[in-house]
Design a protein around this motif. Structure first.
Motif, mmCIF file in Angstrom:
data_model
loop_
_atom_site.group_PDB
_atom_site.id
_atom_site.type_symbol
_atom_site.label_atom_id
_atom_site.label_comp_id
_atom_site.label_asym_id
_atom_site.label_seq_id
_atom_site.Cartn_x
_atom_site.Cartn_y
_atom_site.Cartn_z
ATOM 1 N N ILE A 9 0.846 -0.946 -0.225
ATOM 2 C CA ILE A 9 0.111 0.160 0.344
ATOM 3 C C ILE A 9 0.794 1.248 0.103
ATOM 4 C CG2 ILE A 9 -1.683 1.362 1.432
ATOM 5 C CD1 ILE A 9 -2.995 -1.651 2.680
ATOM 6 N N GLY A 12 4.604 5.417 -3.718
ATOM 7 C CA GLY A 12 5.802 6.349 -3.555
ATOM 8 C C GLY A 12 6.886 5.332 -3.443
ATOM 9 N N ASP A 33 -2.510 2.749 -4.941
ATOM 10 C CA ASP A 33 -2.310 3.959 -4.186
ATOM 11 C C ASP A 33 -3.750 5.002 -4.457
ATOM 12 O OD1 ASP A 33 1.125 5.948 -3.694
ATOM 13 O OD2 ASP A 33 -1.344 6.943 -4.319
ATOM 14 N N ASN A 34 -4.015 5.424 -3.421
ATOM 15 C CA ASN A 34 -5.237 6.053 -3.167
ATOM 16 C C ASN A 34 -5.127 7.161 -4.557
ATOM 17 O OD1 ASN A 34 -3.724 8.168 -2.122
ATOM 18 N ND2 ASN A 34 -4.750 8.068 -0.247
ATOM 19 N N GLY A 46 14.075 17.527 -4.567
ATOM 20 C CA GLY A 46 14.499 18.617 -4.734
ATOM 21 C C GLY A 46 14.170 19.785 -5.912
ATOM 22 N N ALA A 158 3.456 0.876 2.703
ATOM 23 C CA ALA A 158 4.203 2.314 2.350
ATOM 24 C C ALA A 158 4.141 3.209 1.976
ATOM 25 C CB ALA A 158 4.974 1.835 1.290
ATOM 26 N N GLY A 168 -0.877 13.655 -1.387
ATOM 27 C CA GLY A 168 -1.568 13.078 0.020
ATOM 28 C C GLY A 168 -0.952 11.816 0.443
ATOM 29 N N THR A 170 -1.291 10.838 4.584
ATOM 30 C CA THR A 170 -2.405 10.373 5.393
ATOM 31 C C THR A 170 -1.639 9.393 6.319
ATOM 32 O OG1 THR A 170 -3.064 8.228 4.709
ATOM 33 C CG2 THR A 170 -4.073 10.392 3.379
ATOM 34 N N PHE A 172 -2.313 7.065 7.262
ATOM 35 C CA PHE A 172 -2.736 5.339 7.101
ATOM 36 C C PHE A 172 -2.227 4.688 7.943
ATOM 37 C CE2 PHE A 172 -2.709 1.575 4.293
ATOM 38 C CZ PHE A 172 -4.586 1.025 4.312
ATOM 39 N N VAL A 339 9.411 16.217 5.804
ATOM 40 C CA VAL A 339 9.337 14.516 6.388
ATOM 41 C C VAL A 339 8.347 14.782 7.481
ATOM 42 C CG1 VAL A 339 11.422 13.914 5.128
ATOM 43 C CG2 VAL A 339 12.080 15.051 7.391
ATOM 44 N N GLY A 366 10.108 2.847 4.881
ATOM 45 C CA GLY A 366 9.983 4.086 4.401
ATOM 46 C C GLY A 366 9.736 4.763 5.053
ATOM 47 N N PHE A 380 15.224 9.404 0.690
ATOM 48 C CA PHE A 380 14.802 8.772 -0.260
ATOM 49 C C PHE A 380 16.288 7.056 -0.209
ATOM 50 C CE2 PHE A 380 13.029 12.251 -3.258
ATOM 51 C CZ PHE A 380 12.228 12.275 -2.914
ATOM 52 N N ALA A 383 14.796 5.244 2.146
ATOM 53 C CA ALA A 383 13.281 4.583 1.333
ATOM 54 C C ALA A 383 13.515 3.213 0.383
ATOM 55 C CB ALA A 383 12.218 5.685 0.537
HETATM 56 P P1 FAD Z 1 5.681 8.849 0.363
HETATM 57 O O1 FAD Z 1 7.322 8.624 -0.874
HETATM 58 O O2 FAD Z 1 5.259 10.157 0.607
HETATM 59 O O3 FAD Z 1 4.989 7.712 -0.879
HETATM 60 C C1 FAD Z 1 3.642 7.528 0.016
HETATM 61 C C2 FAD Z 1 2.127 7.391 -1.066
HETATM 62 O O4 FAD Z 1 1.299 6.840 0.274
HETATM 63 C C3 FAD Z 1 2.156 7.922 -1.855
HETATM 64 O O5 FAD Z 1 1.974 7.651 -2.606
HETATM 65 C C4 FAD Z 1 0.401 8.442 -0.823
HETATM 66 O O6 FAD Z 1 0.106 8.429 -2.790
HETATM 67 C C5 FAD Z 1 0.240 6.703 -0.715
HETATM 68 N N1 FAD Z 1 -0.875 7.008 0.400
HETATM 69 C C6 FAD Z 1 -0.831 7.700 1.452
HETATM 70 N N2 FAD Z 1 -1.828 7.611 2.197
HETATM 71 C C7 FAD Z 1 -2.575 6.428 1.905
HETATM 72 C C8 FAD Z 1 -3.512 5.867 1.713
HETATM 73 N N3 FAD Z 1 -4.520 6.138 2.555
HETATM 74 N N4 FAD Z 1 -4.442 4.828 0.926
HETATM 75 C C9 FAD Z 1 -3.447 4.928 -0.130
HETATM 76 N N5 FAD Z 1 -1.971 5.268 -0.661
HETATM 77 C C10 FAD Z 1 -1.463 5.229 -0.031
HETATM 78 N N6 FAD Z 1 14.011 13.627 -0.094
HETATM 79 C C11 FAD Z 1 14.703 13.057 -0.727
HETATM 80 O O7 FAD Z 1 15.782 12.276 -0.019
HETATM 81 N N7 FAD Z 1 14.919 13.942 -1.370
HETATM 82 C C12 FAD Z 1 14.727 15.082 -1.701
HETATM 83 O O8 FAD Z 1 15.528 15.375 -2.816
HETATM 84 C C13 FAD Z 1 14.164 14.712 -0.987
HETATM 85 N N8 FAD Z 1 12.966 16.086 -1.391
HETATM 86 C C14 FAD Z 1 11.138 16.552 -0.892
HETATM 87 C C15 FAD Z 1 10.744 17.142 -1.819
HETATM 88 C C16 FAD Z 1 8.924 17.467 -0.826
HETATM 89 C C17 FAD Z 1 8.500 18.599 -1.317
HETATM 90 C C18 FAD Z 1 8.779 16.304 0.213
HETATM 91 C C19 FAD Z 1 7.560 16.420 0.798
HETATM 92 C C20 FAD Z 1 9.300 15.705 0.378
HETATM 93 C C21 FAD Z 1 11.171 15.506 0.073
HETATM 94 N N9 FAD Z 1 11.627 14.185 0.154
HETATM 95 C C22 FAD Z 1 12.925 14.083 -0.273
HETATM 96 C C23 FAD Z 1 11.664 13.129 1.166
HETATM 97 C C24 FAD Z 1 11.122 12.168 0.397
HETATM 98 O O9 FAD Z 1 10.044 12.730 -0.049
HETATM 99 C C25 FAD Z 1 10.233 11.426 1.448
HETATM 100 O O10 FAD Z 1 10.535 10.861 2.590
HETATM 101 C C26 FAD Z 1 9.809 10.241 0.470
HETATM 102 O O11 FAD Z 1 9.204 9.935 -0.432
HETATM 103 C C27 FAD Z 1 9.598 8.897 1.213
HETATM 104 O O12 FAD Z 1 8.791 7.636 0.619
HETATM 105 P P2 FAD Z 1 7.968 6.409 0.705
HETATM 106 O O13 FAD Z 1 7.499 6.328 -0.250
HETATM 107 O O14 FAD Z 1 7.991 6.323 2.595
HETATM 108 O O15 FAD Z 1 6.967 7.883 1.013
#
Ligand code: FAD
Length: 397
Positions: A9, A12, A33-34, A46, A158, A168, A170, A172, A339, A366, A380, A383
Motif C-alpha cells: 500500500i 511512493g 495508491d489512493n 529536489g 509504504a 496525498g 495520510t 493510514f 518529512v 520508508g 530517499f 526509502a
Molecule cells: P511517499 O513517497 O510519501 O509515498 C507514500 C505513498 O502512499 C504516496 O503515493 C501516497 O499517495 C500513498 N498513500 C498515502 N496514504 C494512502 C492511503 N490511505 N491509501 C493508499 N495510498 C496512500 N527526500 C530526499 O531524500 N531528497 C529530496 O530531494 C526530497 N525532496 C522532498 C521534497 C518535498 C516537497 C517533500 C514533501 C519531501 C522530499 N523528500 C526528499 C522526502 C521524501 O520525498 C520522502 O522521505 C519519501 O518520499 C518517502 O518515501 P515513502 O515511499 O515512504 O513515502
C-alpha cells in the motif's frame, strides 16, 4: 477475489522500489495508491530534479528513537547500489553540494525508472484505490478496496508520513500499525521552516529573500553549516530545515552569521587602517547590505565609525552576529515540511526484514517508520534501503 503473493500500500519511493525488487524476484505483487499518479513526492523533490541519494550516507545522518535500527538496511543496499541503478537507466546526474546527487534533467526520470523496474517485475499497479479495511486470519490478509477484495499472505505498508497532505499524505500507515497492536511514536514535522514571534518577524520583514551562509546550533548542541534564508514568515534555508528536526517547541537556536571570521581581529585591523570608516560599511564587506542596514535600524549595530566603537559595543556586536539567539514560535508544520519525524516504533520491527515481530506477514517501509534522514537525499536512500530489505524477505518466503 484476487490473490497476490504481496500487496504493497503506497506507490511512493519505498512502495514502488519494493514492488519492483520483489516482482523481479518472482513474487506476484499488487501496489495500491489512493492518488492519481505514482511517486508524487518524487516528482516534487529536489526542486523537480530529485535529490535521490547522498554520497555520504551513514547511520549518524538519521534520527530515530532507536538509532541502530537503520544500520542493517543502509549497509545492505547502499547509495552506490542506487547510483548503479540510475546509471543503468542512463539517467545523468550531478553532485550539487555536500554529496547531494540530483538528476541533471528531471525527477520524472526517477519515477520512469521505478515504473520500468516495476514493469520488469510484472507488478500490478492500481491507482485511485482506497483501502477500506484490512483483516487478518491464518491464511493472511484480506483487503476491502473500493469495488474489490484482495487476499495476500504479505502486506507491506509504504504510505509515508504526514508531510504535505496536498501530495496525498495520510495517517493510514499509523492506523494500520495501531490496528495490529504496534506502538506508534508521536509524530512532528521535520525539515521545515521556523515561524517567528510577531515583533521579531516584523523587525526582520525587510530581509525576506536574504540568504547568509551560517552555522546554526540547536539547544542539544547539534550544528549545521549551510545557508539560512530570511522569509516573510520567519527563517528557512537548508541550515534551518536541518536544525528544525532537532528542535522542540520552546527551545532556542543559536545562529552564527559569520562562522569563518575572527570578527574582533577583522574589526581591529579595519580600525587601524580606516579609523573613520563607518561600522555599517565595514560590516557590509562581510554580510549582505540589507542585513546590516536592518540590524542598524534595530540598534543591534551602533551608528558609529570604527574609532568610535568601544569595547563593550564591540563585544555586543560579536554576540549579535556570531551567537544570535532566536526562539522560534513554531514551524510551518506538515503543510511545508519535507518529512515526518516519529512514526512506527522500530522496536516492533525486524531491522533485517522490516516485518512486524509479532504480526507475521506485516511489513513497514520508508517514511512511515520512525527513521528520518537529514536534508540532502538521505530520506530517499532510507526509502530505497528499507524497501530493498523488505523485498528480499518477500522473495525468500
Ligand atoms: P511517499 O513517497 O510519501 O509515498 C507514500 C505513498 O502512499 C504516496 O503515493 C501516497 O499517495 C500513498 N498513500 C498515502 N496514504 C494512502 C492511503 N490511505 N491509501 C493508499 N495510498 C496512500 N527526500 C530526499 O531524500 N531528497 C529530496 O530531494 C526530497 N525532496 C522532498 C521534497 C518535498 C516537497 C517533500 C514533501 C519531501 C522530499 N523528500 C526528499 C522526502 C521524501 O520525498 C520522502 O522521505 C519519501 O518520499 C518517502 O518515501 P515513502 O515511499 O515512504 O513515502
Amino acid at each position: 477475489m484476487e490473490q497476490f503473493d504481496a500487496v504493497i500500500i503506497g506507490a511512493g519511493a519505498a512502495g514502488l522500489f519494493c514492488a519492483a525488487q520483489a516482482g523481479q524476484a518472482g513474487c506476484r505483487v499488487l501496489v495500491l495508491d489512493n492518488g492519481k499518479k505514482p511517486g508524487r513526492k518524487i516528482l516534487m523533490s529536489g526542486g523537480g530534479r530529485c535529490n535521490f541519494t547522498n554520497l555520504y550516507v551513514e547511520p549518524a545522518a538519521y534520527l530515530s528513537e532507536n538509532p541502530h535500527f537503520c544500520k542493517s538496511a543502509l549497509a545492505r543496499y547502499t547509495q552506490w547500489d542506487f547510483i548503479e541503478l540510475v546509471g543503468k537507466h542512463g539517467i545523468a546526474w550531478h553532485e550539487k553540494t555536500l554529496g547531494q546527487l540530483f538528476c541533471d534533467d528531471s525527477a520524472q526520470q526517477i519515477v520512469d525508472m521505478l515504473m520500468a523496474e516495476c514493469e520488469k517485475g510484472s507488478v500490478t499497479l492500481r491507482l485511485r484505490t482506497e483501502v477500506l479495511s484490512i483483516e487478518r486470519d491464518d491464511n493472511g490478509y484480506t483487503l476491502q478496496l473500493n469495488g474489490a477484495e484482495v487476499k495476500t499472505p504479505k502486506l507491506v505498508i509504504a504510505t509515508g508520513g504526514l508531510s504535505m497532505p496536498g501530495l496525498g499524505a495520510t495517517p493510514f500507515g499509523y492506523k494500520v500499525a495501531e490496528q495490529f497492536g504496534l506502538n506508534v511514536l508521536p509524530t512532528r514535522a521535520g525539515l521545515v521552516p521556523f515561524t517567528l514571534h510577531k515583533p521579531l518577524l516584523e523587525q526582520l520583514q525587510t530581509l525576506s529573500g536574504v540568504a547568509v551562509p551560517s552555522v546554526v546550533t540547536a539547544e542539544n548542541g547539534v550544528t549545521f553549516r549551510e545557508n539560512i534564508l530570511f522569509t516573510h514568515r520567519g527563517l528557512s534555508g537548508p541550515a534551518v530545515l536541518q536544525i528544525s528536526s532537532y528542535w522542540q517547541p520552546g527551545e532556542w537556536v543559536s545562529v552564527n552569521l559569520l562562522p569563518d571570521t575572527d570578527l574582533s581581529a577583522f574589526l581591529n585591523a579595519q580600525r587601524e587602517a580606516h579609523p573613520n570608516q563607518s561600522l555599517k560599511n565595514t560590516l557590509a564587506m562581510l554580510l549582505p547590505k540589507r542585513l546590516v542596514e536592518c540590524l542598524q535600524e534595530l540598534k543591534q549595530i551602533p551608528d558609529a565609525t570604527l574609532k568610535q566603537l568601544n569595547g563593550r559595543q564591540q563585544q555586543a556586536l560579536e554576540e549579535t552576529l556570531q551567537n544570535w539567539r532566536v526562539q522560534p514560535n513554531g514551524t510551518e508544520g506538515y503543510r511545508t515540511a519535507e518529512v515526518t519525524l516519529g512514526g512506527v516504533d522500530t522496536h516492533a520491527l525486524s531491522s533485517r526484514t522490516m516485518e512486524a515481530r509479532n504480526v507475521p506477514g506485516l511489513y513497514f517501509i520508508g517514511e512511515v517508520v520512525d527513521v528520518t534522514g537529514w536534508l540532502g537525499g538521505y530520506n530517499f536512500q532510507w526509502a530505497w534501503a528499507s524497501a530493498w530489505a523488505c523485498a528480499q524477505a518477500l522473495a525468500e518466503s
